[in-house]
Motif scaffolding. Structure first.
Motif, short mmCIF file in Angstrom:
data_model
loop_
_atom_site.label_atom_id
_atom_site.label_comp_id
_atom_site.label_asym_id
_atom_site.label_seq_id
_atom_site.Cartn_x
_atom_site.Cartn_y
_atom_site.Cartn_z
N PRO A 1 0.72 -1.20 -0.05
CA PRO A 1 -0.09 0.02 -0.07
C PRO A 1 0.69 1.29 0.21
O PRO A 1 1.77 1.43 0.60
CB PRO A 1 -0.52 0.06 1.57
CG PRO A 1 -0.80 -1.62 1.60
CD PRO A 1 0.37 -1.90 1.01
N ALA A 2 0.48 2.41 -0.71
CA ALA A 2 1.25 3.48 -0.94
C ALA A 2 2.65 3.39 -1.54
O ALA A 2 3.25 4.28 -1.75
CB ALA A 2 1.38 4.20 0.48
N GLU A 3 2.96 2.08 -1.97
CA GLU A 3 4.20 1.76 -2.87
C GLU A 3 4.02 2.43 -4.25
O GLU A 3 3.16 1.86 -5.01
CB GLU A 3 4.76 0.51 -2.76
CG GLU A 3 6.09 0.45 -3.04
CD GLU A 3 6.30 -1.40 -2.79
OE1 GLU A 3 7.45 -1.41 -2.25
OE2 GLU A 3 5.62 -2.20 -2.90
N THR A 4 5.02 2.90 -4.60
CA THR A 4 5.01 3.45 -6.14
C THR A 4 5.59 2.12 -6.85
O THR A 4 6.24 1.44 -6.06
CB THR A 4 5.61 4.52 -6.44
OG1 THR A 4 7.11 4.46 -6.28
CG2 THR A 4 5.18 5.76 -5.48
N GLU A 5 5.52 2.33 -8.07
CA GLU A 5 6.10 1.09 -9.22
C GLU A 5 7.57 1.16 -9.02
O GLU A 5 8.30 0.11 -8.90
CB GLU A 5 5.74 1.37 -10.56
CG GLU A 5 4.22 0.83 -10.96
CD GLU A 5 3.93 0.75 -12.42
OE1 GLU A 5 4.96 0.70 -13.37
OE2 GLU A 5 2.82 0.47 -12.67
N ASP A 6 8.15 2.42 -8.88
CA ASP A 6 9.60 2.54 -8.71
C ASP A 6 10.15 2.19 -7.40
O ASP A 6 11.15 1.52 -7.28
CB ASP A 6 9.95 4.22 -8.87
CG ASP A 6 11.30 4.37 -9.41
OD1 ASP A 6 11.67 3.47 -10.47
OD2 ASP A 6 12.04 5.20 -9.03
N ASP A 7 9.41 2.54 -6.47
CA ASP A 7 9.56 1.76 -5.08
C ASP A 7 9.63 0.20 -5.35
O ASP A 7 10.46 -0.46 -4.42
CB ASP A 7 8.73 2.30 -3.99
CG ASP A 7 8.93 3.66 -3.82
OD1 ASP A 7 9.71 4.43 -3.84
OD2 ASP A 7 7.87 4.42 -3.08
N PHE A 8 8.47 -0.21 -5.89
CA PHE A 8 8.51 -1.77 -5.78
C PHE A 8 9.63 -2.22 -6.57
O PHE A 8 10.27 -3.24 -6.23
CB PHE A 8 7.09 -1.87 -6.72
CG PHE A 8 7.08 -3.45 -6.94
CD1 PHE A 8 6.39 -4.31 -5.72
CD2 PHE A 8 6.99 -3.89 -8.19
CE1 PHE A 8 6.16 -5.60 -6.11
CE2 PHE A 8 6.74 -5.06 -8.63
CZ PHE A 8 6.44 -6.06 -7.40
N SER A 9 10.04 -1.80 -7.64
CA SER A 9 11.18 -2.16 -8.28
C SER A 9 12.45 -2.20 -7.55
O SER A 9 13.35 -3.04 -7.59
CB SER A 9 11.38 -1.42 -9.75
OG SER A 9 10.36 -1.65 -10.55
#
Length: 251
Positions: free
Chosen positions: A188-196
């Motif tokens: 939750p609240a994680e961006t795609e860049d953060d996820f990568s």
């Protein structure tokens, strides 16, 4: 139609199928195709949304493709490419593929199926490292939920437990990393860049645990088809490849 007739009329062993059920019930017999449609022997028309397992993306019965196939069959139906033998068509296609590929690609290797292609890719990687005096580089990085084929080693490369359990395959030299599925695995609240970034950090920990000097290759699908048509985040592969190259340091 009784059971015996059905079995007699369907003698083929079908891959990825419940053979017991097939012996008791009828299944479509595809007779022809046109454009994006398949037609069975009863005349029923199907929209082939999967392009016959993603292999017929140009559609069926395209006059230009039919003409090209007939021209080649008339001239040379088949020959092998072992020991340096080639044909004008193979040479032309090789040059075209290199021309439209990223700049670092200078050669191509042809195969008859995805399973064969992936198994050949691993053999090439192992041969490359052995030629460089690094026989310890045998481990392959792969994604969980991935699909890389149905031959023995390509099934092992696939990150689905069912691919291993049903065929009594034993994992060897294959390490699975997190599926790049932001839709289902992003916090939750994680961006795609953060996820990568998180997945690349997981990948770094995995490589360090397994020892970088034992890593041979990383196999991945640009879009994970069988695993759920999973499209990785935009920068995932760029970040992952940079991290792998930094840690593994293959010359």
């Amino acid at each position: 139609m009784d059971k015996e007739q059905k079995v007699t009329n369907n003698p083929q062993i079908h891959p990825f199928s419940n053979l017991h059920l097939l012996s008791e019930q009828s299944a479509p017999v595809i007779e022809r195709g046109k454009g994006v449609y398949l037609i069975d022997t009863s005349g029923t028309k199907y929209l082939d949304a999967m392009s016959s397992l993603w292999c017929a993306t140009l559609g069926y019965s395209q006059p230009r493709l039919v003409a090209a196939a007939k021209k080649q069959l008339d001239a040379l139906p088949y020959t092998h490419s072992f020991r340096g033998r080639s044909t004008p068509s193979i040479n032309k296609l090789s040059e075209k593929l290199i021309d439209i590929s990223p700049n670092q690609f200078t050669n191509v290797f042809f195969a008859s199926s995805g399973s064969e292609a992936n198994e050949s890719a691993i053999k090439i990687a192992w041969s490359f490292h052995k030629a460089n005096g690094e026989q310890a580089r045998r481990k392959i990085l792969s994604h969980k939920k991935s699909y890389h084929g149905s031959a023995i080693f390509s099934a092992l490369l696939s990150g689905s437990a069912s691919m291993h359990e049903h065929q009594n395959l034993k994992l060897a030299d294959i390490i699975f990393t997190t599926t790049p599925d932001f839709h289902n695995q992003g916090y939750p609240a994680e961006t795609e860049d953060d996820f990568s970034n998180r997945l690349v950090a997981n990948l770094e920990s995995l490589i360090l645990r397994e020892r970088p000097e034992t890593i041979s290759a990383f196999i991945a699908e640009p879009v994970m088809g069988v695993g759920g048509v999973i499209i990785p985040p935009k920068n995932y592969f760029k970040k992952a490849s940079e991290e792998i190259c930094l840690l593994v340091q293959v010359e």
